[in-house]
Design a protein around this motif. Structure first.
Motif, PDB file in Angstrom:
ATOM      1  N   GLN A  47      13.376  42.381  21.928  1.00 33.36           N
ATOM      2  CA  GLN A  47      14.492  41.696  22.575  1.00 33.36           C
ATOM      3  C   GLN A  47      13.957  40.642  23.555  1.00 33.36           C
ATOM      4  O   GLN A  47      14.449  39.508  23.585  1.00 33.36           O
ATOM      5  N   LEU A  48      12.943  40.997  24.336  1.00 35.54           N
ATOM      6  CA  LEU A  48      12.360  40.048  25.280  1.00 35.54           C
ATOM      7  C   LEU A  48      11.706  38.872  24.554  1.00 35.54           C
ATOM      8  O   LEU A  48      11.841  37.711  24.984  1.00 35.54           O
ATOM      9  N   LEU A  49      11.024  39.150  23.463  1.00 35.29           N
ATOM     10  CA  LEU A  49      10.429  38.061  22.678  1.00 35.29           C
ATOM     11  C   LEU A  49      11.523  37.140  22.139  1.00 35.29           C
ATOM     12  O   LEU A  49      11.394  35.920  22.201  1.00 35.29           O
ATOM     13  N   ASP A  50      12.586  37.729  21.613  1.00 34.44           N
ATOM     14  CA  ASP A  50      13.698  36.931  21.090  1.00 34.44           C
ATOM     15  C   ASP A  50      14.358  36.099  22.183  1.00 34.44           C
ATOM     16  O   ASP A  50      14.636  34.911  21.985  1.00 34.44           O
ATOM     17  N   GLU A  51      14.603  36.713  23.333  1.00 35.84           N
ATOM     18  CA  GLU A  51      15.238  35.995  24.447  1.00 35.84           C
ATOM     19  C   GLU A  51      14.400  34.802  24.893  1.00 35.84           C
ATOM     20  O   GLU A  51      14.936  33.794  25.344  1.00 35.84           O
ATOM     21  N   ASN A  52      13.087  34.935  24.782  1.00 34.61           N
ATOM     22  CA  ASN A  52      12.190  33.854  25.207  1.00 34.61           C
ATOM     23  C   ASN A  52      11.765  32.970  24.039  1.00 34.61           C
ATOM     24  O   ASN A  52      10.866  32.145  24.174  1.00 34.61           O
ATOM     25  N   GLN A  53      12.450  33.142  22.910  1.00 33.31           N
ATOM     26  CA  GLN A  53      12.243  32.327  21.711  1.00 33.31           C
ATOM     27  C   GLN A  53      10.782  32.301  21.269  1.00 33.31           C
ATOM     28  O   GLN A  53      10.239  31.259  20.914  1.00 33.31           O
ATOM     29  N   VAL A  54      10.158  33.473  21.302  1.00 34.00           N
ATOM     30  CA  VAL A  54       8.790  33.619  20.820  1.00 34.00           C
ATOM     31  C   VAL A  54       8.862  34.132  19.388  1.00 34.00           C
ATOM     32  O   VAL A  54       9.421  35.195  19.131  1.00 34.00           O
ATOM     33  N   GLU A  55       8.322  33.349  18.467  1.00 36.83           N
ATOM     34  CA  GLU A  55       8.279  33.790  17.075  1.00 36.83           C
ATOM     35  C   GLU A  55       7.158  34.815  16.927  1.00 36.83           C
ATOM     36  O   GLU A  55       6.068  34.630  17.465  1.00 36.83           O
ATOM     37  N   TYR A  56       7.421  35.874  16.205  1.00 38.51           N
ATOM     38  CA  TYR A  56       6.423  36.913  16.027  1.00 38.51           C
ATOM     39  C   TYR A  56       6.542  37.504  14.628  1.00 38.51           C
ATOM     40  O   TYR A  56       7.565  37.383  13.965  1.00 38.51           O
ATOM     41  N   THR A  57       5.468  38.120  14.202  1.00 35.92           N
ATOM     42  CA  THR A  57       5.422  38.792  12.909  1.00 35.92           C
ATOM     43  C   THR A  57       5.134  40.265  13.163  1.00 35.92           C
ATOM     44  O   THR A  57       4.190  40.594  13.891  1.00 35.92           O
ATOM     45  N   CYS A  58       5.945  41.114  12.576  1.00 36.79           N
ATOM     46  CA  CYS A  58       5.770  42.555  12.751  1.00 36.79           C
ATOM     47  C   CYS A  58       4.758  43.106  11.761  1.00 36.79           C
ATOM     48  O   CYS A  58       4.779  42.758  10.580  1.00 36.79           O
ATOM     49  N   LEU A  59       3.879  43.951  12.265  1.00 35.58           N
ATOM     50  CA  LEU A  59       2.922  44.658  11.426  1.00 35.58           C
ATOM     51  C   LEU A  59       3.239  46.146  11.503  1.00 35.58           C
ATOM     52  O   LEU A  59       3.478  46.670  12.577  1.00 35.58           O
ATOM     53  N   SER A  60       3.244  46.787  10.351  1.00 35.33           N
ATOM     54  CA  SER A  60       3.527  48.225  10.342  1.00 35.33           C
ATOM     55  C   SER A  60       2.572  48.903   9.377  1.00 35.33           C
ATOM     56  O   SER A  60       1.736  48.271   8.751  1.00 35.33           O
ATOM     57  N   GLY A  61       2.716  50.195   9.271  1.00 32.45           N
ATOM     58  CA  GLY A  61       1.824  50.981   8.434  1.00 32.45           C
ATOM     59  C   GLY A  61       0.738  51.601   9.283  1.00 32.45           C
ATOM     60  O   GLY A  61       0.813  51.625  10.510  1.00 32.45           O
TER      61      GLY A  61
END
Length: 105
Positions: A47-61
């Motif tokens: 949510q904080l990344l979105d609010e600050n318009q930071v594009e990110y890629t999620c890594l899982s596994g």
């Protein structure tokens, strides 16, 4: 507010967000409060990344899957990674990315 200021004056080539899909490991620096509800903390961080318009890629596994995903994403932006067996699992040339305490593969 400090994070907002840092974000405003910084340019990010790639931001990787690690989903809480591996076991929590207490290394002496991690919050037990966060450990008790990692999913909620993860949602709040996104949510904080979105609010600050930071594009990110999620890594899982697991650790290995994340490692492979990260290497592929770094290659897409022109960074070459090498594997090291000397205690530091990997490093990136042409950049200051260094992953220590990556975990056991």
């Amino acid at each position: 507010r400090l994070a907002q200021v840092i974000n405003k004056i910084s340019a990010w080539d790639l931001v990787l967000f690690l989903e809480p899909t591996v076991a929590f490991v207490q290394d002496g620096t991690r919050s037990e409060v966060i450990a008790s509800d990692r999913e909620a903390y993860s949602r709040r961080m996104k949510q904080l990344l979105d609010e600050n318009q930071v594009e990110y890629t999620c890594l899982s596994g697991g650790y290995y899957e994340r490692f492979v995903q990260a290497k592929e994403l770094l290659a897409q932006i022109g960074l070459t990674t090498i594997w090291r067996m000397t205690g530091v699992p990997w490093s990136v040339h042409k950049g200051l990315v260094n992953c220590r305490n990556f975990g056991t593969l």
